[in-house]
Design a protein around this motif. Structure first.
Motif, mmCIF file in Angstrom:
data_model
loop_
_atom_site.group_PDB
_atom_site.id
_atom_site.type_symbol
_atom_site.label_atom_id
_atom_site.label_comp_id
_atom_site.label_asym_id
_atom_site.label_seq_id
_atom_site.Cartn_x
_atom_site.Cartn_y
_atom_site.Cartn_z
ATOM 1 N N ARG A 189 -8.362 14.856 -3.064
ATOM 2 C CA ARG A 189 -9.481 13.929 -3.267
ATOM 3 C C ARG A 189 -9.043 12.767 -4.148
ATOM 4 O O ARG A 189 -9.383 11.617 -3.901
ATOM 5 C CB ARG A 189 -10.662 14.671 -3.896
ATOM 6 N N LEU A 190 -8.266 13.052 -5.185
ATOM 7 C CA LEU A 190 -7.751 11.991 -6.049
ATOM 8 C C LEU A 190 -6.849 11.032 -5.270
ATOM 9 O O LEU A 190 -6.930 9.812 -5.448
ATOM 10 C CB LEU A 190 -6.983 12.588 -7.231
ATOM 11 N N ALA A 191 -6.015 11.572 -4.404
ATOM 12 C CA ALA A 191 -5.138 10.717 -3.592
ATOM 13 C C ALA A 191 -5.963 9.780 -2.718
ATOM 14 O O ALA A 191 -5.629 8.593 -2.570
ATOM 15 C CB ALA A 191 -4.209 11.576 -2.740
ATOM 16 N N THR A 192 -7.053 10.295 -2.165
ATOM 17 C CA THR A 192 -7.948 9.468 -1.346
ATOM 18 C C THR A 192 -8.589 8.373 -2.194
ATOM 19 O O THR A 192 -8.685 7.217 -1.770
ATOM 20 C CB THR A 192 -9.037 10.354 -0.693
ATOM 21 N N VAL A 193 -9.019 8.732 -3.396
ATOM 22 C CA VAL A 193 -9.629 7.763 -4.302
ATOM 23 C C VAL A 193 -8.625 6.673 -4.666
ATOM 24 O O VAL A 193 -8.928 5.472 -4.579
ATOM 25 C CB VAL A 193 -10.160 8.466 -5.576
ATOM 26 N N PHE A 194 -7.428 7.068 -5.068
ATOM 27 C CA PHE A 194 -6.426 6.074 -5.453
ATOM 28 C C PHE A 194 -6.069 5.163 -4.277
ATOM 29 O O PHE A 194 -5.888 3.952 -4.451
ATOM 30 C CB PHE A 194 -5.166 6.752 -6.004
ATOM 31 N N ALA A 195 -5.972 5.712 -3.077
ATOM 32 C CA ALA A 195 -5.658 4.902 -1.899
ATOM 33 C C ALA A 195 -6.767 3.888 -1.619
ATOM 34 O O ALA A 195 -6.502 2.710 -1.353
ATOM 35 C CB ALA A 195 -5.430 5.801 -0.684
ATOM 36 N N ALA A 196 -8.020 4.331 -1.692
ATOM 37 C CA ALA A 196 -9.145 3.425 -1.429
ATOM 38 C C ALA A 196 -9.226 2.337 -2.492
ATOM 39 O O ALA A 196 -9.452 1.152 -2.182
ATOM 40 C CB ALA A 196 -10.451 4.219 -1.376
ATOM 41 N N TRP A 197 -9.044 2.723 -3.748
ATOM 42 C CA TRP A 197 -9.069 1.763 -4.850
ATOM 43 C C TRP A 197 -7.947 0.742 -4.675
ATOM 44 O O TRP A 197 -8.156 -0.470 -4.823
ATOM 45 C CB TRP A 197 -8.931 2.527 -6.147
ATOM 46 N N ALA A 217 -2.980 -15.951 -0.492
ATOM 47 C CA ALA A 217 -3.238 -16.825 0.652
ATOM 48 C C ALA A 217 -3.814 -18.175 0.227
ATOM 49 O O ALA A 217 -3.512 -19.194 0.847
ATOM 50 C CB ALA A 217 -4.195 -16.137 1.635
ATOM 51 N N ASP A 218 -4.618 -18.187 -0.836
ATOM 52 C CA ASP A 218 -5.178 -19.483 -1.259
ATOM 53 C C ASP A 218 -4.299 -20.186 -2.298
ATOM 54 O O ASP A 218 -4.650 -21.234 -2.815
ATOM 55 C CB ASP A 218 -6.631 -19.340 -1.737
ATOM 56 N N GLY A 219 -3.140 -19.585 -2.615
ATOM 57 C CA GLY A 219 -2.167 -20.235 -3.488
ATOM 58 C C GLY A 219 -2.429 -20.094 -4.978
ATOM 59 O O GLY A 219 -1.741 -20.721 -5.775
ATOM 60 N N THR A 220 -3.386 -19.252 -5.367
ATOM 61 C CA THR A 220 -3.688 -19.116 -6.799
ATOM 62 C C THR A 220 -2.940 -17.957 -7.456
ATOM 63 O O THR A 220 -3.015 -17.799 -8.669
ATOM 64 C CB THR A 220 -5.202 -18.942 -7.027
ATOM 65 N N LEU A 221 -2.231 -17.188 -6.664
ATOM 66 C CA LEU A 221 -1.441 -16.081 -7.204
ATOM 67 C C LEU A 221 -0.043 -16.154 -6.623
ATOM 68 O O LEU A 221 0.129 -16.416 -5.418
ATOM 69 C CB LEU A 221 -2.085 -14.735 -6.849
ATOM 70 N N ARG A 222 0.923 -15.931 -7.461
ATOM 71 C CA ARG A 222 2.311 -16.053 -7.027
ATOM 72 C C ARG A 222 2.593 -15.163 -5.811
ATOM 73 O O ARG A 222 2.145 -14.018 -5.747
ATOM 74 C CB ARG A 222 3.260 -15.753 -8.163
ATOM 75 N N PRO A 223 3.367 -15.672 -4.875
ATOM 76 C CA PRO A 223 3.587 -14.970 -3.611
ATOM 77 C C PRO A 223 4.638 -13.868 -3.661
ATOM 78 O O PRO A 223 4.763 -13.095 -2.715
ATOM 79 C CB PRO A 223 4.037 -16.092 -2.663
ATOM 80 N N ASP A 224 5.389 -13.764 -4.758
ATOM 81 C CA ASP A 224 6.470 -12.783 -4.816
ATOM 82 C C ASP A 224 5.990 -11.367 -5.130
ATOM 83 O O ASP A 224 6.774 -10.417 -5.097
ATOM 84 C CB ASP A 224 7.532 -13.208 -5.838
ATOM 85 N N LEU A 225 4.722 -11.193 -5.427
ATOM 86 C CA LEU A 225 4.192 -9.861 -5.722
ATOM 87 C C LEU A 225 3.881 -9.121 -4.430
ATOM 88 O O LEU A 225 3.273 -9.682 -3.525
ATOM 89 C CB LEU A 225 2.901 -9.963 -6.540
ATOM 90 N N ASP A 226 4.264 -7.869 -4.364
ATOM 91 C CA ASP A 226 3.851 -7.024 -3.252
ATOM 92 C C ASP A 226 2.420 -6.566 -3.557
ATOM 93 O O ASP A 226 2.193 -5.893 -4.570
ATOM 94 C CB ASP A 226 4.787 -5.817 -3.125
ATOM 95 N N PRO A 227 1.441 -6.918 -2.730
ATOM 96 C CA PRO A 227 0.048 -6.598 -3.036
ATOM 97 C C PRO A 227 -0.227 -5.105 -3.221
ATOM 98 O O PRO A 227 -0.968 -4.724 -4.139
ATOM 99 C CB PRO A 227 -0.728 -7.160 -1.840
ATOM 100 N N ASP A 228 0.360 -4.269 -2.398
ATOM 101 C CA ASP A 228 0.112 -2.831 -2.507
ATOM 102 C C ASP A 228 0.735 -2.251 -3.774
ATOM 103 O O ASP A 228 0.102 -1.448 -4.470
ATOM 104 C CB ASP A 228 0.636 -2.094 -1.266
ATOM 105 N N ALA A 267 -16.701 2.615 -6.239
ATOM 106 C CA ALA A 267 -16.210 1.894 -5.061
ATOM 107 C C ALA A 267 -17.197 0.828 -4.609
ATOM 108 O O ALA A 267 -16.795 -0.293 -4.270
ATOM 109 C CB ALA A 267 -15.931 2.869 -3.923
ATOM 110 N N SER A 268 -18.479 1.141 -4.604
ATOM 111 C CA SER A 268 -19.452 0.146 -4.157
ATOM 112 C C SER A 268 -19.492 -1.027 -5.140
ATOM 113 O O SER A 268 -19.595 -2.191 -4.731
ATOM 114 C CB SER A 268 -20.834 0.769 -3.968
ATOM 115 N N HIS A 269 -19.374 -0.737 -6.423
ATOM 116 C CA HIS A 269 -19.332 -1.801 -7.427
ATOM 117 C C HIS A 269 -18.067 -2.650 -7.253
ATOM 118 O O HIS A 269 -18.128 -3.889 -7.264
ATOM 119 C CB HIS A 269 -19.388 -1.194 -8.830
ATOM 120 N N ALA A 279 -5.611 -4.571 -3.380
ATOM 121 C CA ALA A 279 -4.556 -5.242 -2.616
ATOM 122 C C ALA A 279 -5.133 -6.324 -1.703
ATOM 123 O O ALA A 279 -4.542 -7.400 -1.554
ATOM 124 C CB ALA A 279 -3.758 -4.220 -1.808
ATOM 125 N N ARG A 280 -6.277 -6.056 -1.122
ATOM 126 C CA ARG A 280 -6.921 -7.046 -0.248
ATOM 127 C C ARG A 280 -7.260 -8.309 -1.047
ATOM 128 O O ARG A 280 -7.018 -9.426 -0.590
ATOM 129 C CB ARG A 280 -8.177 -6.448 0.367
#
Length: 193
Positions: free
Chosen positions: A122-130, A143-154, A65-67, A135-136
């Protein structure tokens, strides 16, 4: 330099041993011997092997996660560059890689998710954090226009994790990095475009 506590020594050793051999193929005695501590010390720090496994998984994820956060959250770089750098790092193994260990997250998912509620949580927590980290960065790229907007980030983040873990699992079967190369090629030619 301060010597690590017995608990830390067990966790560090457990991470290596469980990652190499798997949870069910490793006994408490194996872990204690590898850590060079008495078996009774194990139970002084962990109520069960299952709890130990969940803590080892937590330590494994903390390092990753830190990496991931350092790369994916580096706002001095364009978001698509961050995504590409992150996945290129994860899918470009050294030439002499044995491909026998896989990813502990995927390994524990396959080995323990059906039998351990503690590890499954614990795995569910890991997958959610990852997923949140990915997604962020995906949102930043949209937001900067370099990735198509039709994808749901999550949904896209979850798919990338699922596909990556599947590719890592495949490397254990094929004993080569072809699945990781396929993952990278498909992701950056068809999905993250």
């Amino acid at each position: 330099m301060r010597r690590p506590s017995t608990r830390d020594q067990l966790l560090a050793t457990g991470l290596k041993v469980l990652h190499a051999r798997g949870f069910h193929a490793t006994g408490v005695q194996d872990i204690a011997e590898a850590a060079d501590v008495p078996k009774a010390s194990f139970y002084s720090h962990f109520p069960s092997k299952e709890a130990f496994g969940a803590d080892v998984l937590g330590r494994y994820w903390e390092r990753r996660a830190s990496h991931a956060a350092a790369i994916l959250g580096d706002e001095t770089r364009p978001p698509m560059d961050r995504l590409r750098t992150y996945f290129e790092g994860k899918t470009s193994p050294p030439p002499d890689a044995p491909f026998d260990k896989g990813c502990m997250i995927g390994n524990f998912s396959a080995e323990l998710a059906g039998s351990s509620r503690l590890v499954r949580d614990r795995l569910a927590t890991v997958f959610a954090a990852w997923g949140t980290l990915l997604a962020r960065c995906i949102r930043d790229a949209q937001a900067d226009g370099t990735l198509r907007p039709d994808l749901d980030p999550d949904e896209t983040a979850a798919f990338l994790i699922d596909a990556f873990e599947g590719a890592v699992l495949r490397t254990k079967v094929d004993r080569d990095g072809a699945a990781l190369a396929r993952f990278r090629s498909v992701v950056f030619s068809l999905i993250l475009v």
